[in-house]
Enzyme design. Structure first.
Site, PDB file in Angstrom:
ATOM      1  N   ASP A  36       0.808  -1.209   0.000  1.00 51.15           N
ATOM      2  CA  ASP A  36       0.000   0.000   0.000  1.00 51.15           C
ATOM      3  C   ASP A  36       0.843   1.262   0.000  1.00 51.15           C
ATOM      4  O   ASP A  36       2.064   1.215   0.140  1.00 51.15           O
ATOM      5  CB  ASP A  36      -0.942   0.013   1.219  1.00 51.15           C
ATOM      6  CG  ASP A  36      -0.259  -0.497   2.498  1.00 51.15           C
ATOM      7  OD1 ASP A  36       0.937  -0.214   2.678  1.00 51.15           O
ATOM      8  OD2 ASP A  36      -0.925  -1.163   3.298  1.00 51.15           O
ATOM      9  N   ASN A  82      -7.802  -3.240  14.151  1.00 50.68           N
ATOM     10  CA  ASN A  82      -9.174  -3.576  13.776  1.00 50.68           C
ATOM     11  C   ASN A  82      -9.236  -4.765  12.818  1.00 50.68           C
ATOM     12  O   ASN A  82     -10.292  -5.042  12.239  1.00 50.68           O
ATOM     13  CB  ASN A  82      -9.887  -2.363  13.174  1.00 50.68           C
ATOM     14  CG  ASN A  82      -9.228  -1.873  11.890  1.00 50.68           C
ATOM     15  OD1 ASN A  82      -8.226  -2.429  11.436  1.00 50.68           O
ATOM     16  ND2 ASN A  82      -9.795  -0.837  11.299  1.00 50.68           N
ATOM     17  N   HIS A 139      -7.318  -5.103  10.025  1.00 51.22           N
ATOM     18  CA  HIS A 139      -6.994  -4.853   8.622  1.00 51.22           C
ATOM     19  C   HIS A 139      -5.656  -5.491   8.243  1.00 51.22           C
ATOM     20  O   HIS A 139      -4.752  -5.619   9.071  1.00 51.22           O
ATOM     21  CB  HIS A 139      -7.021  -3.354   8.284  1.00 51.22           C
ATOM     22  CG  HIS A 139      -5.897  -2.534   8.830  1.00 51.22           C
ATOM     23  ND1 HIS A 139      -6.086  -1.546   9.761  1.00 51.22           N
ATOM     24  CD2 HIS A 139      -4.567  -2.537   8.564  1.00 51.22           C
ATOM     25  CE1 HIS A 139      -4.928  -0.974  10.039  1.00 51.22           C
ATOM     26  NE2 HIS A 139      -3.986  -1.569   9.332  1.00 51.22           N
ATOM     27  N   GLU A 181      -9.735  -2.403   5.192  1.00 53.39           N
ATOM     28  CA  GLU A 181     -10.442  -2.147   6.444  1.00 53.39           C
ATOM     29  C   GLU A 181     -11.676  -3.051   6.569  1.00 53.39           C
ATOM     30  O   GLU A 181     -12.201  -3.548   5.567  1.00 53.39           O
ATOM     31  CB  GLU A 181     -10.878  -0.683   6.503  1.00 53.39           C
ATOM     32  CG  GLU A 181      -9.755   0.334   6.382  1.00 53.39           C
ATOM     33  CD  GLU A 181      -8.977   0.534   7.691  1.00 53.39           C
ATOM     34  OE1 GLU A 181      -9.065  -0.334   8.576  1.00 53.39           O
ATOM     35  OE2 GLU A 181      -8.287   1.559   7.810  1.00 53.39           O
TER      36      GLU A 181
END
Length: 242
Positions: free
Chosen positions: A67, A136, A138, A143
């Site tokens: 990313d 979370n 990811h 996400e």
């Protein structure tokens, strides 16, 4: 799934580096998927140390980063392009033309995503994909969502993700709100996935990802479906595993 737990950060980093260098030693034209963030720093340091001992070469290796932030200049110290040069690329012999990172400043982000997917396809299957794990759940910047996108795409970063990454910036306001990320489908197509997680603050999400239900509400839980997943944990990250 092969889960290994380590008593020291250095031993974990050494083991992770050994897996990466083993792939490169076995296949001089290996295709690697690489990650950024705080977790891989020590691992990359060991890779560089092994390289400096003349154990292998990256001259014919191809890499794809997971990313990149949208809107940060390439030379910004917190761009992932800068990160990779600081921690790995400037210290090994890989030609930068073979080290691919999404262009977060592309005038047409959608076209950039398609270009990145095409390069991955042309390179063949990723031999080893390195991953960290977000609080979370990811992986990359995929996400939690009702549905996950298979290919490279633009993502709006969750506030929790921005808060976690704010430690690298002067303030939360400076953390970009969007990124380009490799999709979960591409990640799962890698021949081998190496997931590295450290810290007691990740213990809950490690348990959810590796032993909880497989759900897009925890993208990392989809890794349970992969036929060759290796997980490296420190003792605190592993403390809630059954």
């Amino acid at each position: 799934m092969n889960i290994l737990t380590f008593d020291s950060d250095d031993k974990l980093n050494e083991a992770g580096a050994g897996i990466i260098t083993g792939v490169v030693q076995t296949n001089k034209r290996a295709v690697l998927g690489l990650a950024t963030g705080g977790t891989p720093v020590g691992l990359y340091k060991h890779v560089v140390s092994d390289f400096n001992r003349g154990m292998f070469s990256f001259k014919n290796v191809t890499t794809f980063n997971l990313d990149e932030y949208i809107g940060l200049p390439d030379e910004h110290p917190e761009s992932y392009r800068s990160y990779m040069r600081q921690h790995l690329f400037d210290h090994i012999d890989i030609p930068l033309s073979q080290a691919h990172i999404p262009n977060g400043n592309a005038p047409d982000p959608k076209a950039e995503c398609a270009r990145f997917d095409e390069m991955i396809e042309d390179a063949g299957q990723i031999d080893l994909q390195l991953l960290g794990l977000g609080h979370n759940g990811h992986i990359g910047f995929n996400e939690p969502a009702h549905a996950l996108i298979r290919g490279t795409h633009v993502v709006d970063l969750a506030e929790e993700t921005r808060q976690a990454n704010a430690r690298f910036f002067d303030s939360i306001e400076q953390v970009p709100s969007q990124a380009i990320t490799m999709g979960v489908g591409t990640i799962l197509k890698a021949k081998m996935i190496l997931l590295v997680v450290k810290g007691a603050d990740k213990a809950d999400i490690v348990q959810r990802a590796l032993q909880g239900p497989i759900t897009t509400d925890c993208p990392a839980s989809l890794l349970q479906t992969h036929p060759h997943l290796v997980v490296l944990l420190d003792r605190t990250a592993a403390e809630k595993l059954a």
